[in-house]
Scaffold this motif. Sequence first.
Motif, PDB file in Angstrom:
ATOM      1  N   VAL A 222     -11.386  24.056   3.294  1.00  0.00           N
ATOM      2  CA  VAL A 222     -11.084  22.634   3.120  1.00  0.00           C
ATOM      3  C   VAL A 222     -11.402  21.923   4.434  1.00  0.00           C
ATOM      4  O   VAL A 222     -10.802  22.220   5.470  1.00  0.00           O
ATOM      5  CB  VAL A 222      -9.618  22.390   2.710  1.00  0.00           C
ATOM      6  CG1 VAL A 222      -9.378  20.906   2.455  1.00  0.00           C
ATOM      7  CG2 VAL A 222      -9.291  23.184   1.463  1.00  0.00           C
ATOM      8  N   ALA A 227     -15.610  23.223  12.400  1.00  0.00           N
ATOM      9  CA  ALA A 227     -14.891  24.474  12.127  1.00  0.00           C
ATOM     10  C   ALA A 227     -15.161  24.938  10.696  1.00  0.00           C
ATOM     11  O   ALA A 227     -15.466  26.112  10.449  1.00  0.00           O
ATOM     12  CB  ALA A 227     -13.387  24.273  12.355  1.00  0.00           C
ATOM     13  N   LEU A 245     -14.712  22.039   0.533  1.00  0.00           N
ATOM     14  CA  LEU A 245     -14.250  20.779  -0.053  1.00  0.00           C
ATOM     15  C   LEU A 245     -14.110  19.752   1.065  1.00  0.00           C
ATOM     16  O   LEU A 245     -13.404  19.994   2.048  1.00  0.00           O
ATOM     17  CB  LEU A 245     -12.888  20.979  -0.723  1.00  0.00           C
ATOM     18  CG  LEU A 245     -12.816  22.102  -1.759  1.00  0.00           C
ATOM     19  CD1 LEU A 245     -11.374  22.325  -2.200  1.00  0.00           C
ATOM     20  CD2 LEU A 245     -13.695  21.753  -2.955  1.00  0.00           C
ATOM     21  N   GLY A 252     -17.151  15.581  10.231  1.00  0.00           N
ATOM     22  CA  GLY A 252     -15.830  15.295  10.799  1.00  0.00           C
ATOM     23  C   GLY A 252     -15.945  14.484  12.070  1.00  0.00           C
ATOM     24  O   GLY A 252     -16.760  13.566  12.167  1.00  0.00           O
ATOM     25  N   THR A 296      -8.812  16.485  -0.903  1.00  0.00           N
ATOM     26  CA  THR A 296      -7.899  17.538  -1.355  1.00  0.00           C
ATOM     27  C   THR A 296      -6.490  16.982  -1.315  1.00  0.00           C
ATOM     28  O   THR A 296      -6.045  16.476  -0.289  1.00  0.00           O
ATOM     29  CB  THR A 296      -8.016  18.753  -0.418  1.00  0.00           C
ATOM     30  OG1 THR A 296      -9.337  19.246  -0.535  1.00  0.00           O
ATOM     31  CG2 THR A 296      -7.041  19.834  -0.787  1.00  0.00           C
ATOM     32  N   MET A 452     -10.084   4.995  20.279  1.00  0.00           N
ATOM     33  CA  MET A 452     -10.253   6.446  20.446  1.00  0.00           C
ATOM     34  C   MET A 452      -9.029   6.974  21.188  1.00  0.00           C
ATOM     35  O   MET A 452      -9.105   7.373  22.342  1.00  0.00           O
ATOM     36  CB  MET A 452     -11.514   6.724  21.244  1.00  0.00           C
ATOM     37  CG  MET A 452     -12.715   5.977  20.702  1.00  0.00           C
ATOM     38  SD  MET A 452     -14.076   7.053  20.408  1.00  0.00           S
ATOM     39  CE  MET A 452     -14.891   6.379  19.022  1.00  0.00           C
ATOM     40  N   GLY A 510      -9.812  25.304  14.053  1.00  0.00           N
ATOM     41  CA  GLY A 510     -10.240  24.028  14.639  1.00  0.00           C
ATOM     42  C   GLY A 510      -9.063  23.146  15.027  1.00  0.00           C
ATOM     43  O   GLY A 510      -7.950  23.624  15.259  1.00  0.00           O
ATOM     44  N   ALA A 521     -17.106  23.743  20.536  1.00  0.00           N
ATOM     45  CA  ALA A 521     -17.412  25.174  20.551  1.00  0.00           C
ATOM     46  C   ALA A 521     -16.226  25.992  20.040  1.00  0.00           C
ATOM     47  O   ALA A 521     -16.400  27.007  19.351  1.00  0.00           O
ATOM     48  CB  ALA A 521     -17.793  25.618  21.953  1.00  0.00           C
TER      49      ALA A 521
HETATM   50  C1  LIG Z   1     -16.038  10.759  19.598  1.00  0.00           C
HETATM   51  C2  LIG Z   1     -15.795  12.219  19.867  1.00  0.00           C
HETATM   52  C3  LIG Z   1     -16.493  12.864  20.872  1.00  0.00           C
HETATM   53  C4  LIG Z   1     -16.289  14.230  21.118  1.00  0.00           C
HETATM   54  N1  LIG Z   1     -17.009  14.831  22.100  1.00  0.00           N
HETATM   55  C5  LIG Z   1     -16.879  16.156  22.322  1.00  0.00           C
HETATM   56  C6  LIG Z   1     -17.667  16.810  23.315  1.00  0.00           C
HETATM   57  O1  LIG Z   1     -18.477  16.190  24.008  1.00  0.00           O
HETATM   58  N2  LIG Z   1     -17.511  18.150  23.477  1.00  0.00           N
HETATM   59  C7  LIG Z   1     -16.627  18.885  22.737  1.00  0.00           C
HETATM   60  O2  LIG Z   1     -16.562  20.094  22.898  1.00  0.00           O
HETATM   61  N3  LIG Z   1     -15.849  18.290  21.798  1.00  0.00           N
HETATM   62  C8  LIG Z   1     -15.946  16.942  21.578  1.00  0.00           C
HETATM   63  N4  LIG Z   1     -15.159  16.319  20.643  1.00  0.00           N
HETATM   64  C9  LIG Z   1     -14.172  17.123  19.920  1.00  0.00           C
HETATM   65  C10 LIG Z   1     -14.808  17.885  18.780  1.00  0.00           C
HETATM   66  O3  LIG Z   1     -15.715  17.043  18.086  1.00  0.00           O
HETATM   67  C11 LIG Z   1     -13.728  18.389  17.839  1.00  0.00           C
HETATM   68  O4  LIG Z   1     -12.848  19.237  18.564  1.00  0.00           O
HETATM   69  C12 LIG Z   1     -14.287  19.191  16.677  1.00  0.00           C
HETATM   70  O5  LIG Z   1     -15.351  18.506  16.085  1.00  0.00           O
HETATM   71  C13 LIG Z   1     -13.178  19.455  15.670  1.00  0.00           C
HETATM   72  O6  LIG Z   1     -13.728  19.999  14.507  1.00  0.00           O
HETATM   73  P1  LIG Z   1     -12.814  20.385  13.258  1.00  0.00           P
HETATM   74  O7  LIG Z   1     -13.763  20.913  12.245  1.00  0.00           O
HETATM   75  O8  LIG Z   1     -11.697  21.233  13.672  1.00  0.00           O
HETATM   76  O9  LIG Z   1     -12.136  19.036  12.727  1.00  0.00           O
HETATM   77  P2  LIG Z   1     -12.729  17.631  12.273  1.00  0.00           P
HETATM   78  O10 LIG Z   1     -13.964  17.334  12.980  1.00  0.00           O
HETATM   79  O11 LIG Z   1     -11.589  16.684  12.404  1.00  0.00           O
HETATM   80  O12 LIG Z   1     -13.101  17.841  10.741  1.00  0.00           O
HETATM   81  C14 LIG Z   1     -12.155  17.854   9.717  1.00  0.00           C
HETATM   82  C15 LIG Z   1     -12.837  17.544   8.397  1.00  0.00           C
HETATM   83  O13 LIG Z   1     -11.900  17.706   7.349  1.00  0.00           O
HETATM   84  C16 LIG Z   1     -12.005  16.633   6.438  1.00  0.00           C
HETATM   85  N5  LIG Z   1     -10.703  16.452   5.777  1.00  0.00           N
HETATM   86  C17 LIG Z   1      -9.536  16.038   6.323  1.00  0.00           C
HETATM   87  N6  LIG Z   1      -8.569  16.019   5.394  1.00  0.00           N
HETATM   88  C18 LIG Z   1      -9.136  16.433   4.238  1.00  0.00           C
HETATM   89  C19 LIG Z   1      -8.641  16.630   2.915  1.00  0.00           C
HETATM   90  N7  LIG Z   1      -7.355  16.406   2.589  1.00  0.00           N
HETATM   91  N8  LIG Z   1      -9.506  17.050   1.955  1.00  0.00           N
HETATM   92  C20 LIG Z   1     -10.811  17.307   2.254  1.00  0.00           C
HETATM   93  N9  LIG Z   1     -11.318  17.138   3.499  1.00  0.00           N
HETATM   94  C21 LIG Z   1     -10.492  16.713   4.475  1.00  0.00           C
HETATM   95  C22 LIG Z   1     -12.384  15.446   7.302  1.00  0.00           C
HETATM   96  O14 LIG Z   1     -13.015  14.429   6.544  1.00  0.00           O
HETATM   97  C23 LIG Z   1     -13.329  16.101   8.311  1.00  0.00           C
HETATM   98  O15 LIG Z   1     -14.663  16.084   7.873  1.00  0.00           O
HETATM   99  C24 LIG Z   1     -15.333  14.955  20.372  1.00  0.00           C
HETATM  100  C25 LIG Z   1     -14.613  14.304  19.360  1.00  0.00           C
HETATM  101  C26 LIG Z   1     -14.837  12.953  19.107  1.00  0.00           C
HETATM  102  C27 LIG Z   1     -14.069  12.276  18.013  1.00  0.00           C
END
Ligand SMILES: Cc1cc2nc3c(=O)[nH]c(=O)nc-3n(C[C@H](O)[C@H](O)[C@H](O)COP(=O)(O)OP(=O)(O)OC[C@H]3O[C@@H](n4cnc5c(N)ncnc54)[C@H](O)[C@@H]3O)c2cc1C
Length: 540
Positions: A222, A227, A245, A252, A296, A452, A510, A521
């Motif tokens: 999900v 991640a 999903l 994200g 979800t 932000m 993540g 990363a």
């Molecule tokens: C502007 C910005 C710049 C960044 N720059 C850097 C950088 O330079 N270097 C670095 O290392 N990190 C950086 N980061 C941090 C990094 O991007 C994040 O730590 C990482 O992308 C997190 O990934 P994630 O998959 O855990 O979560 P997320 O990226 O938050 O993804 C979660 C996903 O789940 C989906 N979702 C949520 N709830 C639901 C639900 N109920 N049902 C279905 N889908 C759902 C969301 O739509 C989203 O697509 C940055 C972050 C931002 C916002």
Amino acid sequence: MFPTLTAAQVARIAGHGRVRRVAQGDVLVEPGEQTVRCFVVTEGQVEIVRPAGAAEDRMAVLRPGQFTGEVNMLSGRRGFARIRATAPGAVIEVDREVLLTLVQTDSDLGEILMRAFLLRRVELIARGLGDVVVVGSSHSPGTLRIREFLTRNGHPYASLDLDRDASVQDLLDRFEIGVADVPVVICRGTVVLRNPTNQQIADCLGFNEAIDRSHARDVVVVGAGLAGLAAAVYGASEGLDVLVLESTAPGGQAGASSRIENYLGFPTGNSGQELAARAYNQAEKWGAQLMVGNDTKRLTCDRKPYAIELEDGSRVPARALIIATGAEYRRLSIANLARFEGTGVYYAATFMESQLCSGDEVVVVGGGNSAGQAAVFLAQSARRVHMLVRSGLADTMSRYLIRRIEDHPAIAVHVRTEIVGLEGEHHLERVRWRDNQLGRVETHDIRHVFSMTGAVPSTRWLQSCVALDARGFIKTGADLAPEDLAAAHWPLARPPYLLETSLPGVFAVGDVRSGSVKRAAAAVGEGSIAIAAVHQVLHD
Ligand SMILES: Cc1cc2nc3c(=O)[nH]c(=O)nc-3n(C[C@H](O)[C@H](O)[C@H](O)COP(=O)(O)OP(=O)(O)OC[C@H]3O[C@@H](n4cnc5c(N)ncnc54)[C@H](O)[C@@H]3O)c2cc1C
């Protein structure tokens, strides 16, 4: 985009397909059909055309050794073009599923096919040659949302702006659309959607129709941030039946980032959107399926297989589950904030938003890495960037960003300062902020605020299925105290695996995970590690 295969390569494909004789004028595929097969020309000639009103635009002519298909071949979504024989001849017809297996197992052919599919999609996007027209205004939040949804899903579309293009009125009249109905999405030339939700657009374009929701997958992921996408790539490439999903579109938070410069292997940086798009194609190449535009809503966790309930009411069963729902930006606590979201207040700083504020003054709120990155990026096109920080730049901000912010002549950092008011009619026009050191409130004619300011976990949908920490992030592995496990009625003799939650077979990876380091990363690493544990759980 249109490579010619060698005789040996054509012979390898022929082993997986069937030869079909074609006469001049035979149509092999009509636009809007679900993509179920690919064709390699062996004799004669085939053309790819797009209907343009009563006429047709010819996009390509394929000769012996050349093949049809683009990214839809991976997802099984509907195609955009008509494919027709322009001379008597023959083609090899290959079913999509068989072609996918070929892409996965024959690295030579896989590389040629994947590259051609991706380049063709890039061209379609660049030329706006899809099956959708978005009619709206840059000043409308709905328009921005819809453009973002299509862009992040890699779907080509044409855009008509009411404020810039006078001829748009004719189009609106033709479909009997009033100004109050915009943004409008014209889907496949016939269906008119008035200010549609993302889910309505996904349904109209058939984004999810090739996906079977009824059978229990090895693993459901999900969230399709980095991640979740990493889990999908590793899971599918290791032979698991994976369904992802996603409530909006892949990417994200990374999809909201202009440039990630510390991700290993990309010394000149990479836009988060690009990184996510590549990962998405990679996941599909290995056979993972991705359902988008469907939130979800709930997890049924009292029996196995677990079931995930979606916004449209359908339920998806899962033998194992990976929660990768990440975090969402905190919203500023200002009474009339909602009025300006999308019309002056933004939660992403990508090329799309930067175009809206080129040459203007902008405000970036926040003192962490994402705010710093946004400020540096926006300073390339904005006249001036005001960074408003409640205390000072965060200790966690990367040194390279701090240096760039301090050295940039167009960035002004206002410490101990916060926004106290937003004003404007239809679009944000003025921002009021307070310097808490001096107790002074200033009003500035600024039309763009990028918020932000840290993130809150997306865990509401889990209700009480898994143990959370005090801030709502999901506890996993060794962080689960004996009391947590007792409260969750942990039923097994073994302790939870690394990244496993208080519910057996359910993992969290993540940014949504308690104690995660909130880096691209790390998110990718955790997604891949969880798959190793999923194998173990499925084996158990
Ligand atoms: C502007 C910005 C710049 C960044 N720059 C850097 C950088 O330079 N270097 C670095 O290392 N990190 C950086 N980061 C941090 C990094 O991007 C994040 O730590 C990482 O992308 C997190 O990934 P994630 O998959 O855990 O979560 P997320 O990226 O938050 O993804 C979660 C996903 O789940 C989906 N979702 C949520 N709830 C639901 C639900 N109920 N049902 C279905 N889908 C759902 C969301 O739509 C989203 O697509 C940055 C972050 C931002 C916002």
